[in-house]
Design a protein around this motif. Structure first.
Motif, mmCIF file in Angstrom:
data_model
loop_
_atom_site.group_PDB
_atom_site.id
_atom_site.type_symbol
_atom_site.label_atom_id
_atom_site.label_comp_id
_atom_site.label_asym_id
_atom_site.label_seq_id
_atom_site.Cartn_x
_atom_site.Cartn_y
_atom_site.Cartn_z
ATOM 1 N N UNK A 204 -12.306 -1.338 81.926
ATOM 2 C CA UNK A 204 -12.933 -1.185 83.237
ATOM 3 C C UNK A 204 -14.454 -1.235 83.153
ATOM 4 N N UNK A 205 -15.045 -2.100 83.944
ATOM 5 C CA UNK A 205 -16.497 -2.232 83.981
ATOM 6 C C UNK A 205 -17.155 -1.088 84.748
ATOM 7 N N UNK A 206 -16.333 -0.282 85.402
ATOM 8 C CA UNK A 206 -16.872 0.829 86.190
ATOM 9 C C UNK A 206 -16.791 2.175 85.472
ATOM 10 N N UNK A 207 -16.269 2.204 84.252
ATOM 11 C CA UNK A 207 -16.005 3.507 83.630
ATOM 12 C C UNK A 207 -17.271 4.342 83.440
ATOM 13 N N UNK A 208 -18.415 3.707 83.285
ATOM 14 C CA UNK A 208 -19.653 4.465 83.157
ATOM 15 C C UNK A 208 -20.107 5.088 84.457
ATOM 16 N N UNK A 209 -19.521 4.620 85.571
ATOM 17 C CA UNK A 209 -19.870 5.136 86.894
ATOM 18 C C UNK A 209 -18.739 5.931 87.518
ATOM 19 N N UNK A 210 -17.596 5.971 86.849
ATOM 20 C CA UNK A 210 -16.399 6.589 87.400
ATOM 21 C C UNK A 210 -16.409 8.090 87.153
ATOM 22 N N UNK A 211 -16.371 8.859 88.218
ATOM 23 C CA UNK A 211 -16.453 10.317 88.101
ATOM 24 C C UNK A 211 -15.271 10.883 87.322
ATOM 25 N N UNK A 212 -14.075 10.423 87.611
ATOM 26 C CA UNK A 212 -12.911 10.989 86.928
ATOM 27 C C UNK A 212 -12.862 10.580 85.457
ATOM 28 N N UNK A 213 -13.341 9.388 85.132
ATOM 29 C CA UNK A 213 -13.385 8.982 83.717
ATOM 30 C C UNK A 213 -14.404 9.852 82.971
ATOM 31 N N UNK A 214 -15.565 10.051 83.581
ATOM 32 C CA UNK A 214 -16.617 10.808 82.915
ATOM 33 C C UNK A 214 -16.247 12.276 82.757
ATOM 34 N N UNK A 215 -15.420 12.800 83.655
ATOM 35 C CA UNK A 215 -15.009 14.211 83.545
ATOM 36 C C UNK A 215 -13.739 14.370 82.720
ATOM 37 N N UNK A 216 -13.200 13.257 82.218
ATOM 38 C CA UNK A 216 -12.048 13.320 81.327
ATOM 39 C C UNK A 216 -10.708 13.330 81.997
ATOM 40 N N UNK A 217 -10.659 13.213 83.329
ATOM 41 C CA UNK A 217 -9.379 13.289 84.039
ATOM 42 C C UNK A 217 -8.501 12.065 83.802
ATOM 43 N N UNK A 218 -9.107 10.927 83.457
ATOM 44 C CA UNK A 218 -8.340 9.707 83.257
ATOM 45 C C UNK A 218 -8.147 9.385 81.780
ATOM 46 N N UNK A 219 -8.578 10.266 80.906
ATOM 47 C CA UNK A 219 -8.496 9.995 79.469
ATOM 48 C C UNK A 219 -7.401 10.837 78.819
#
Length: 219
Positions: A204-219
């Motif tokens: 995903x090209x948006x992962x650096x801007x994605x709130x849930x990715x950055x907070x670990x919810x999607x990992x």
């Protein structure tokens, strides 16, 4: 936590446009030819794929090319044509009733406002927004489907799961001239990358801007 900033939104939109907007891109997923067709096809698209609706289009509109024809249709005949779209009893009933209302109350024309469109059987705010945007290039709101709901939440555009509140939040955040476009972009990304169950975060090209990715919810 507050919603994302307009600066972050602009970055997200830029990436999505680069990914999904090409010179020949159609901003709609239904293969319609006129306002009546997009209205009927959007009603039929509930709980099914756009591809399924596109497949029934030729037979449906060759037999019932306008609201006057569909208003007098035999419901069982319509049901048989649209059976593959699911919920065909309710859908057939609604598109026939909507056609009667168009014929009797709107001079056989698809109206161009949210208020008028949502008077039609089977037409809610989401359907009305799609019709206005694609048929008339009018932005009165933002159509919130499952992809828009999911991505708006994951990206931090809204904190709500209520489509009405999500639409309001997006309308406050997104420039009005891009209300129709944001629906297309989020659906495209939802279908291609940000799946409900298995999002392709590594791609995903948006992962650096994605709130849930950055907070670990999607990992």
């Amino acid at each position: 936590m507050n919603r994302i900033s307009r600066k972050t939104l602009t970055e997200i939109l830029t990436i999505l446009k680069d990914s999904y907007l090409k010179p020949d891109t159609k901003l709609n997923f239904l293969d319609f030819d006129n306002p009546f067709q997009i209205l009927v096809m959007t009603v039929l698209s509930a709980q099914t794929t756009d591809n399924n609706v596109n497949k029934v289009k030729p037979q449906l509109f060759s037999r019932y090319p306008d609201c006057k024809a569909l208003a007098t249709a035999d419901q069982e005949d319509v049901e048989e044509i649209i059976r593959s779209t699911g919920f065909y009893h309710a859908k057939a009933k609604n598109i026939i009733a909507a056609s009667k209302m168009l014929r009797d109350d709107f001079n056989s024309e698809v109206p161009g406002t949210i208020e008028e469109l949502t008077k039609l059987p089977g037409v809610g705010r989401k359907t009305a927004n799609i019709v206005l945007s694609h048929a008339y290039n009018i932005n009165e709101g933002i159509a919130v489907d499952t992809h828009v709901k999911r991505l708006a939440g994951r990206l931090g555009m809204t904190k709500s799961s209520d489509p009405v509140i999500i639409e309001r939040d997006l309308m406050e955040l997104v420039p009005k001239e891009e209300w129709g476009l944001i629906n297309f972009l989020l659906i495209s990304h939802g279908r291609n990358v940000c799946d409900a169950r298995k999002p392709l975060c590594d791609e995903c090209k948006l992962k650096g801007l994605c709130r849930e990715y950055k907070t670990g919810k999607l990992q």
